[in-house]
Design a protein around this motif. Structure first.
Motif, PDB file in Angstrom:
ATOM      1  N   SER A 285      -6.590  -5.930   0.562  1.00 27.54           N
ATOM      2  CA  SER A 285      -5.932  -6.339  -0.698  1.00 27.54           C
ATOM      3  C   SER A 285      -6.259  -6.150  -2.496  1.00 27.54           C
ATOM      4  O   SER A 285      -5.391  -6.530  -3.302  1.00 27.54           O
ATOM      5  CB  SER A 285      -6.792  -8.038  -0.287  1.00 27.54           C
ATOM      6  OG  SER A 285      -8.287  -7.795  -0.593  1.00 27.54           O
ATOM      7  N   ASP A 286      -7.694  -5.695  -2.294  1.00 18.56           N
ATOM      8  CA  ASP A 286      -8.144  -4.961  -4.340  1.00 18.56           C
ATOM      9  C   ASP A 286      -8.217  -3.899  -4.076  1.00 18.56           C
ATOM     10  O   ASP A 286      -8.877  -3.651  -4.574  1.00 18.56           O
ATOM     11  CB  ASP A 286      -9.182  -5.996  -4.123  1.00 18.56           C
ATOM     12  CG  ASP A 286      -9.903  -5.367  -3.414  1.00 18.56           C
ATOM     13  OD1 ASP A 286     -10.316  -4.811  -2.654  1.00 18.56           O
ATOM     14  OD2 ASP A 286     -11.668  -5.348  -3.541  1.00 18.56           O
ATOM     15  N   GLY A 287      -7.839  -2.855  -3.277  1.00 16.85           N
ATOM     16  CA  GLY A 287      -7.534  -1.654  -3.230  1.00 16.85           C
ATOM     17  C   GLY A 287      -6.076  -1.336  -4.605  1.00 16.85           C
ATOM     18  O   GLY A 287      -5.620  -2.001  -5.240  1.00 16.85           O
ATOM     19  N   GLY A 288      -7.167   0.271  -5.259  1.00 21.00           N
ATOM     20  CA  GLY A 288      -6.329  -0.038  -6.295  1.00 21.00           C
ATOM     21  C   GLY A 288      -4.643   1.037  -5.884  1.00 21.00           C
ATOM     22  O   GLY A 288      -4.103   1.214  -7.199  1.00 21.00           O
ATOM     23  N   ALA A 289      -4.806   1.640  -5.170  1.00 17.39           N
ATOM     24  CA  ALA A 289      -3.324   1.680  -4.343  1.00 17.39           C
ATOM     25  C   ALA A 289      -2.394   1.053  -4.028  1.00 17.39           C
ATOM     26  O   ALA A 289      -2.215   0.530  -3.677  1.00 17.39           O
ATOM     27  CB  ALA A 289      -3.313   3.207  -4.042  1.00 17.39           C
TER      28      ALA A 289
END
Length: 361
Positions: A285-289
């Motif tokens: 959910s807080d991934g950078g991609a």
């Protein structure tokens, strides 16, 4: 059949200002199937025609079993050839097409018919001897052309993009059939293609040509995993280019420190070259991609992912993961822990972040 050893030694061929072959050196071992792979105009068909005797090099030699055949006429070379266009005689039935070369060599009619029937059995078409080419499918015509090429038991078989005019499903079936016949006969075979999938699936070794130069020759696994030049890396399969930083004998990329495959370049800023199947994508959910595109391919799905720095990369994931990795999904991207290929960045110090081209087919 006993396959012959074939050698191209310092072969050069020009057509006006165009250099088709530039110092080609390549050896094909007895019974080996080698694919000449490359884009249009790279010289692969010219090399094949020099071996067949349809072209004569400006410099260099063509040797078969250590015998120089560079200036030997085509009809005196122990080679059979299958063309892209089939080239069957429309006024002859299948049996007579197959036995045409034997008739030219004055083989008795009974033996010609016997041999033609043997070959029809070998290619899995025993009941079509009386038909004419226009009554056959493309795949059947190409099998007949193959039978005609091996009717005189040549020691070298030359295949000039023989599957390019066929639909995809027939191509897969016929390339397996060609490989089965080649292995059972033990005939030395040189196969020209621009289709990397054909080359990798059929050949013992693949020779990649570019602008008349031999870039690399290796078995399919080595060619795919250890490309010798940037061109081979791009042409064979799909390759991602990710920005990385060299630290000692390792490279930092996507927050990981990975060993470098081969000597480390002197440049600090580099491109890290990785195949889509070595890119790992995990929903977070807080991934950078972010997943931009998902293309379902059955057993796999190909994702186009935008990384935090704006770079885009391709990743191959199992097909059953396609739903949970739909476009718009935030993800974390990492790489399989293994040595990676690196290349220096551009002269400005930046690395190329363009989206890789799709597979060459």
């Amino acid at each position: 059949m006993n396959g012959a050893r074939v050698e191209f030694r310092g072969l050069r061929r020009r057509f006006g200002a165009t250099v088709a072959l530039d110092n080609l050196n390549l050896t094909v071992e007895p019974g080996e199937l080698i694919a000449l792979l490359g884009p249009s105009g790279c010289g692969k068909t010219t090399a094949l025609r020099c071996l067949a005797g349809f072209e004569h090099p400006d410099e260099g030699q063509v040797l078969v079993d250590d015998k120089d055949v560079t200036r030997v006429p085509a009809n005196r070379r122990d080679a059979g050839m299958v063309f892209q266009s089939y080239s069957l005689f429309p006024n002859l039935n299948v049996r007579d097409n197959i036995s045409f070369g034997m008739r030219v060599r004055k083989v008795p009619a009974a033996r010609r018919h016997e041999r033609a029937q043997e070959l029809l059995e070998l290619i899995g078409l025993p009941h079509i001897g009386g038909r004419y080419p226009h009554q056959l499918s493309g795949g059947q015509q190409q099998r007949v052309a193959l039978a005609r090429a091996i009717a005189l038991e040549p020691r070298v078989l030359l295949l000039d993009e023989p599957l390019s005019a066929l639909d995809a499903k027939v191509r897969v079936t016929l390339r397996e059939e060609i490989r089965r016949l080649q292995l059972s006969l033990g005939i030395t075979t040189i196969f020209v293609t621009h289709d990397q999938e054909e080359a990798l699936s059929m050949a013992d070794r693949v020779a990649v040509l570019r602008d008349g130069h031999l870039e690399q020759v290796a078995d399919p696994a080595t060619l795919y995993d250890r490309p010798a030049t940037p061109f081979v890396a791009e042409f064979v399969g799909t390759m991602n280019h990710l920005p990385g930083t060299v630290v000692g004998d390792r490279v930092e990329v996507l927050g990981q420190s990975l060993p470098i495959d081969g000597p480390a370049p002197s440049a600090e800023r580099v491109e890290v070259l990785v195949r889509p199947e070595t890119v790992l994508v995990t929903p977070e959910s807080d991934g950078g991609a972010l997943v931009m595109v998902s293309s379902f391919r059955g057993s796999t799905a190909r994702l186009r992912v935008q990384l935090a720095d704006g770079t885009e990369a391709l990743a191959d994931v199992p097909g059953h993961d396609a739903l949970r990795l739909a476009p718009g999904t935030k993800v974390r991207v990492s790489l399989v822990e293994r040595p990676v290929l690196v290349a220096p960045g551009t002269e400005t110090g930046d690395v190329r972040t363009a989206v890789p081209e799709p597979d060459v087919v």
